[in-house]
Design a protein around this motif. Structure first.
Motif, mmCIF file in Angstrom:
data_model
loop_
_atom_site.group_PDB
_atom_site.id
_atom_site.type_symbol
_atom_site.label_atom_id
_atom_site.label_comp_id
_atom_site.label_asym_id
_atom_site.label_seq_id
_atom_site.Cartn_x
_atom_site.Cartn_y
_atom_site.Cartn_z
ATOM 1 N N CYS A 69 -8.076 -6.814 11.932
ATOM 2 C CA CYS A 69 -7.612 -7.520 13.157
ATOM 3 C C CYS A 69 -8.797 -7.352 14.369
ATOM 4 O O CYS A 69 -9.036 -6.426 14.368
ATOM 5 C CB CYS A 69 -6.399 -6.777 13.780
ATOM 6 S SG CYS A 69 -4.924 -7.051 12.308
ATOM 7 N N ALA A 71 -0.076 -14.831 3.706
ATOM 8 C CA ALA A 71 -0.778 -14.332 4.677
ATOM 9 C C ALA A 71 -0.203 -14.167 6.085
ATOM 10 O O ALA A 71 -0.135 -13.477 7.152
ATOM 11 C CB ALA A 71 -2.110 -14.929 4.858
ATOM 12 N N LEU A 96 -8.617 -11.682 5.999
ATOM 13 C CA LEU A 96 -7.768 -11.081 4.901
ATOM 14 C C LEU A 96 -8.704 -11.397 3.588
ATOM 15 O O LEU A 96 -9.264 -12.554 3.593
ATOM 16 C CB LEU A 96 -6.605 -12.186 4.766
ATOM 17 C CG LEU A 96 -5.893 -12.480 6.104
ATOM 18 C CD1 LEU A 96 -4.740 -13.600 5.868
ATOM 19 C CD2 LEU A 96 -5.215 -11.178 6.457
ATOM 20 N N PHE A 107 -7.765 -12.715 12.327
ATOM 21 C CA PHE A 107 -7.279 -11.948 11.234
ATOM 22 C C PHE A 107 -8.388 -12.299 9.979
ATOM 23 O O PHE A 107 -8.303 -13.650 9.927
ATOM 24 C CB PHE A 107 -5.965 -12.429 10.725
ATOM 25 C CG PHE A 107 -5.068 -12.027 11.943
ATOM 26 C CD1 PHE A 107 -4.615 -10.631 12.213
ATOM 27 C CD2 PHE A 107 -4.369 -12.847 12.783
ATOM 28 C CE1 PHE A 107 -3.665 -10.542 13.245
ATOM 29 C CE2 PHE A 107 -3.647 -12.815 13.698
ATOM 30 C CZ PHE A 107 -3.099 -11.407 13.953
ATOM 31 N N ILE A 156 -7.938 -6.043 5.265
ATOM 32 C CA ILE A 156 -7.186 -6.682 6.733
ATOM 33 C C ILE A 156 -7.989 -6.303 7.943
ATOM 34 O O ILE A 156 -7.922 -4.972 7.919
ATOM 35 C CB ILE A 156 -5.573 -6.670 6.532
ATOM 36 C CG1 ILE A 156 -4.900 -7.172 5.599
ATOM 37 C CG2 ILE A 156 -5.364 -7.589 8.024
ATOM 38 C CD1 ILE A 156 -3.552 -6.961 5.610
ATOM 39 N N GLY A 170 -4.608 -3.075 3.457
ATOM 40 C CA GLY A 170 -4.202 -4.162 2.732
ATOM 41 C C GLY A 170 -3.740 -4.181 1.536
ATOM 42 O O GLY A 170 -3.873 -5.152 0.776
ATOM 43 N N THR A 224 -6.378 -8.933 -1.482
ATOM 44 C CA THR A 224 -5.170 -8.651 -0.689
ATOM 45 C C THR A 224 -4.332 -9.830 -0.992
ATOM 46 O O THR A 224 -2.921 -9.762 -1.677
ATOM 47 C CB THR A 224 -5.225 -8.394 0.680
ATOM 48 O OG1 THR A 224 -5.881 -7.275 0.982
ATOM 49 C CG2 THR A 224 -3.622 -8.459 1.322
#
Length: 505
Positions: A39, A4, A291, A289, A37, A260, A295
């Motif tokens: 942000c 990551a 995740l 972030f 993903i 992702g 991914t």
């Protein structure tokens, strides 16, 4: 969890600079369904980055190429007066204040107050009237100005990548004063030219400065996108961070959603339903972030396919592992395995036999894998002799952290189940001491040693990508069922922007 870090850095660098105008992309009806993903950059981060806006605006003014300004006007008694302003250059520039505001109509508003700029150049003028011959004169001039600058930046999508339209650019002039030959009060000549060139000059300044801001944004965008492409690629392993849905701007944050997907040669992960919901992230930290387990699991699979899940241990490290306890049972097992040879002539190889299975849980990242261990003796001038081979199913929970510019992987609960166990010194397998010793050695020392080597390698890789250039403050890596949240504050490395501007402009 280890992989990551590289994704984090790539996405982090994308968010640091807004890119140029673009056309919209088409997405499906479910905005978060295929998100791997996410942000989120909150307003405090935007305010911090806005402090660097002054450097970009100053560069835009200084790098603008102002064209020659020419014109003519009929003046009573003098006839036609022609003029030209040439060699216009910015001399002094200062910015008093810059404010940033996030607007829910999907725009970032930047308001820059009192840009004080001084322009220098040469004024050439001539006139031909009833009582005069045609005459031309050249004098140096200086123009002092006070300007407010407003930018409305709209986030958009271009070829599935995050982009921004910065064409909504306005300059408001509070002062524009012409001085000739250094004389602050040159009389009729100053009055004559100030009156009928100021309007044209304002238009030229606005056009050229706003054009340079867009040009500089494009240069920065290309630079950042190239960096991002490098940060999410390591040899043949690539993370697809193209947009999965439109970006979102709220009064407290900017959020982008990325696919992702993991690509490796002929292998490509598939889109899966996402667990993401905006309520999973808050606004208390600068940068977030999110995740997905999908991914991270596919990154582990790509690492396996690329032959990276292999470790070798030799020399002093191998000796420390096998002599972790000073007991008669340990001494007997070591003698049987190594058959009295030196550790310098031996090597232990550890590798994964299949795709690791990754599960993200509140207690950490759970990794399950079928692992092989081979100990061989390699005396000088002789062939290799395998003295021990085993296959074992290992399940281990790992917690990850980042501190002092290092990735920290802490192994927690682990379980080991032997599937295959072969020892040259005990081909019948009747002596349980070796297997018991190896079980204890792997649990107590072997797993931490392998995790430590992975930790060191990933830290080195992330630093080579430039993560250590950033001042990351109190990062937290939080695991939940099916996903990971990384949240942090940061200080922007001011020198990086200066270095870039000096090299590019």
């Amino acid at each position: 969890m280890c992989w990551a870090g590289r994704m984090i850095l790539g996405i982090f660098r994308i968010l640091l600079v807004l890119v140029h105008a673009s056309a919209a992309c088409e997405f499906g009806p479910f905005p978060y369904r295929t998100t791997g993903i996410v942000c989120r950059m909150t307003k405090p981060a935007g305010l911090l980055l806005n402090q660097e806006t002054a450097q970009v605006i100053q560069a835009a003014f200084r790098n603008a190429r102002f064209p020659n300004i020419t014109g003519e006007r009929s003046v009573r008694l003098l006839g036609k007066v022609a003029y030209g302003l040439t060699n216009i250059q910015v001399n002094d520039l200062s910015i008093e204040k810059s404010d940033m505001e996030l607007k829910e109509e999907n725009a970032i508003h930047i308001d820059i107050k009192n840009v004080t700029a001084s322009f220098k150049g040469t004024l050439t003028y001539g006139y031909a009237g009833a009582w005069f011959l045609q005459l031309f004169h050249s004098v140096d001039f200086e123009i002092t100005s006070s300007i407010d600058l407003q930018l409305n930046i709209k986030l958009m999508c271009q070829e599935d990548q995050l982009a921004a339209d910065a064409s909504d650019c306005y300059l408001t002039f509070h002062k524009l004063t012409l001085h000739l030959q250094g004389d602050k009060e040159p009389g009729w000549l100053k009055q004559l030219f100030t009156d009928f060139i100021s309007f044209t000059l304002k238009l030229v300044l606005k056009r050229e400065v706003c054009k340079e801001i867009n040009s500089l944004a494009q240069t920065l965008a290309n630079f950042v996108l190239d960096l991002a492409a490098n940060f999410v690629r390591d040899r043949d392993i690539i993370v697809d961070i193209s947009l999965a849905s439109d970006s979102v701007i709220k009064t407290g944050y900017v959020e982008s959603h990325h696919k992702g997907l993991v690509l490796y040669k002929n292998y490509s992960s598939t889109l899966s339903d996402s667990l993401f919901s905006p309520s999973l992230l808050t606004e208390s930290r600068m940068l977030y972030f999110w995740l997905s387990e999908h991914t991270i699991s596919n990154l582990a699979s790509a690492a396996f396919l690329d032959g990276r899940l292999v470790s070798t241990i030799r020399g002093e490290k191998l000796q420390a592992l096998f002599e972790m306890e000073d007991t008669e049972g340990q001494w007997k097992a070591v003698q049987m395995i190594f058959q009295g040879t030196s550790y310098n002539d031996s090597v232990a190889k550890v590798w994964s036999l299949g795709h690791p299975q990754i599960s993200i849980q509140p207690e950490g990242t759970v990794v399950q894998s079928l692992v092989a261990v081979e100990v061989s003796i390699q005396p000088a001038g002789e062939g290799s002799l395998v003295t021990l081979y085993m296959e074992k199913e290992i399940t281990i929970t790992i917690q990850a952290a980042y501190a002092e510019k290092k990735l920290i992987l802490q192994p927690l609960d682990s379980s080991i189940e032997f599937k295959v166990f072969k020892c040259a010194a005990d081909p019948s397998g009747n002596d349980p001491s070796i297997q018991n010793f190896m079980q204890n050695m792997i649990s107590v020392a072997g797993i931490p040693e392998v995790i430590s080597s992975i930790e060191s390698a990933l830290t080195s890789m992330m630093n080579n990508k430039g993560l250590n250039l950033f001042n990351i403050i109190n990062p937290e890596i939080i695991t939940r069922k099916g996903y990971v949240i990384v949240q942090l504050d940061f200080n922007f490395p001011h020198h990086l922007l200066l270095d870039f501007l000096q090299k590019q402009l």
